[in-house]
Motif scaffolding. Structure first.
Motif, PDB file in Angstrom:
ATOM      1  N   LEU A  45     -14.910 140.630   1.207  1.00  0.00           N
ATOM      2  CA  LEU A  45     -15.256 141.785   0.314  1.00  0.00           C
ATOM      3  C   LEU A  45     -16.881 141.761  -0.128  1.00  0.00           C
ATOM      4  N   GLN A  46     -17.236 143.165  -0.433  1.00  0.00           N
ATOM      5  CA  GLN A  46     -18.444 143.164  -1.103  1.00  0.00           C
ATOM      6  C   GLN A  46     -18.668 142.567  -2.441  1.00  0.00           C
ATOM      7  N   THR A  47     -19.653 142.002  -3.070  1.00  0.00           N
ATOM      8  CA  THR A  47     -19.808 141.005  -4.172  1.00  0.00           C
ATOM      9  C   THR A  47     -19.436 141.977  -5.404  1.00  0.00           C
ATOM     10  N   ASP A  48     -20.093 142.974  -5.586  1.00  0.00           N
ATOM     11  CA  ASP A  48     -20.031 144.139  -6.687  1.00  0.00           C
ATOM     12  C   ASP A  48     -19.049 145.159  -6.919  1.00  0.00           C
ATOM     13  N   GLN A  49     -18.408 145.689  -5.649  1.00  0.00           N
ATOM     14  CA  GLN A  49     -17.894 146.875  -5.581  1.00  0.00           C
ATOM     15  C   GLN A  49     -16.493 146.444  -4.988  1.00  0.00           C
ATOM     16  N   TYR A  51     -15.163 146.550  -2.083  1.00  0.00           N
ATOM     17  CA  TYR A  51     -14.678 147.156  -0.779  1.00  0.00           C
ATOM     18  C   TYR A  51     -14.785 146.085   0.394  1.00  0.00           C
ATOM     19  N   PRO A  52     -13.949 146.273   1.559  1.00  0.00           N
ATOM     20  CA  PRO A  52     -14.405 145.387   2.791  1.00  0.00           C
ATOM     21  C   PRO A  52     -15.797 145.579   3.176  1.00  0.00           C
ATOM     22  N   GLU A  53     -16.628 144.499   3.353  1.00  0.00           N
ATOM     23  CA  GLU A  53     -18.111 144.696   3.956  1.00  0.00           C
ATOM     24  C   GLU A  53     -18.114 144.061   5.374  1.00  0.00           C
ATOM     25  N   ALA A  54     -16.815 143.493   5.657  1.00  0.00           N
ATOM     26  CA  ALA A  54     -16.850 142.723   6.972  1.00  0.00           C
ATOM     27  C   ALA A  54     -15.704 142.497   7.402  1.00  0.00           C
ATOM     28  N   ALA A  55     -15.295 142.703   8.607  1.00  0.00           N
ATOM     29  CA  ALA A  55     -14.005 142.222   9.358  1.00  0.00           C
ATOM     30  C   ALA A  55     -14.255 141.514  10.456  1.00  0.00           C
ATOM     31  N   ALA A  77     -10.418 141.989  -9.806  1.00  0.00           N
ATOM     32  CA  ALA A  77     -11.850 142.145  -9.578  1.00  0.00           C
ATOM     33  C   ALA A  77     -12.159 143.412  -9.644  1.00  0.00           C
ATOM     34  N   LEU A  78     -11.888 144.311  -8.999  1.00  0.00           N
ATOM     35  CA  LEU A  78     -11.960 145.665  -8.955  1.00  0.00           C
ATOM     36  C   LEU A  78     -11.916 146.438 -10.273  1.00  0.00           C
ATOM     37  N   ALA A  79     -10.839 146.012 -10.856  1.00  0.00           N
ATOM     38  CA  ALA A  79     -10.463 146.704 -12.342  1.00  0.00           C
ATOM     39  C   ALA A  79     -11.415 146.032 -13.185  1.00  0.00           C
TER      40      ALA A  79
END
Length: 228
Positions: free
Chosen positions: A115-119, A121-125, A59-61
């Motif tokens: 994970l954040q939808t667009d970028q 990165y972890p947005e919540a733990a 997804a990131l790629a």
């Protein structure tokens, strides 16, 4: 003095951490729906020879390719996912130990994330109470917090096989770099100045491989400053 913490202690610690951290919500497990990613599933899957973070890297790629109009080198998403996974462990553990007596339990079975939808990165733990401890001595608290983080972090990096060559220096350097960066950020956010000086990194994020990007200021690929 060291004593066992309660769910109420955990809730207070995570609320304070979340308010200071800013870029990631840090939540008590069991309040609302479970976050979709399980750290236990990740590390146990890796130990079975699976690649549970492949969808994350893909997804990131894909997002990076759309943004830069060319596919990134595989080393870049591999490094980012490595570092982001360590971030979601180190920052809550460090911030809790700086803000109060809390040494939270980041064992794989206690941690979930989203994970954040667009970028991506972890947005919540979220963290279960687990073996939460209240440790009054700051030095003992920091030492125990670091050892708990390392136990999970080293287990993750030892099993991480992202399909590209990754040296032990990159893997284990990332464990140390992430703790150092999280500690500096916690000092900047929570303690009187001055914070610790940034240290040259042991690991590389490979952002310099993207069009128009350059190496980070503390990149291990740069020559050390004169006199050091």
């Amino acid at each position: 003095m060291t004593q066992a913490g309660t769910d109420a202690d955990r809730d207070l610690a995570l609320s304070l951490v979340s308010s200071r951290l800013g870029w990631m919500d840090v939540l008590p497990a069991g309040h609302g729906s479970a976050l979709p990613w399980s750290c236990a599933d990740v590390v146990e899957g890796q130990e079975r020879g699976e690649d549970p973070t492949a969808p994350w890297r893909e997804a990131l790629a894909s997002t990076t390719a759309r943004q830069y109009r060319q596919d990134p080198r595989p080393a870049m998403p591999a490094a980012f996912v490595l570092l982001w996974y360590l971030d979601l462990l180190a920052h809550p553990v460090v911030f809790a130990a700086v803000l109060g007596p809390w040494v939270i339990d980041p064992s794989p079975g206690n941690v979930r994330f989203d994970l954040q939808t667009d970028q991506h990165y972890p947005e919540a733990a979220s963290f279960a109470t687990g073996d939460l401890l209240l440790v009054t001595d700051p030095a003992q608290r920091q030492d125990l917090a670091r050892r708990r983080y390392r136990a999970h972090a080293e287990r993750f990096v030892d099993g991480y096989r992202p399909g590209v060559k990754m040296s032990s220096r990159q893997r284990h350097g990332a464990v140390e770099d992430t703790w150092e960066i999280a500690s500096r950020r916690a000092a900047e956010a929570c303690l009187p100045p001055p914070p610790p000086e940034p240290q040259r990194r042991r690991s590389c994020c490979f952002i310099f491989t993207l069009p128009g990007a350059s190496t980070c200021a503390m990149c291990p690929r740069l020559s050390p400053p004169a006199g050091r």
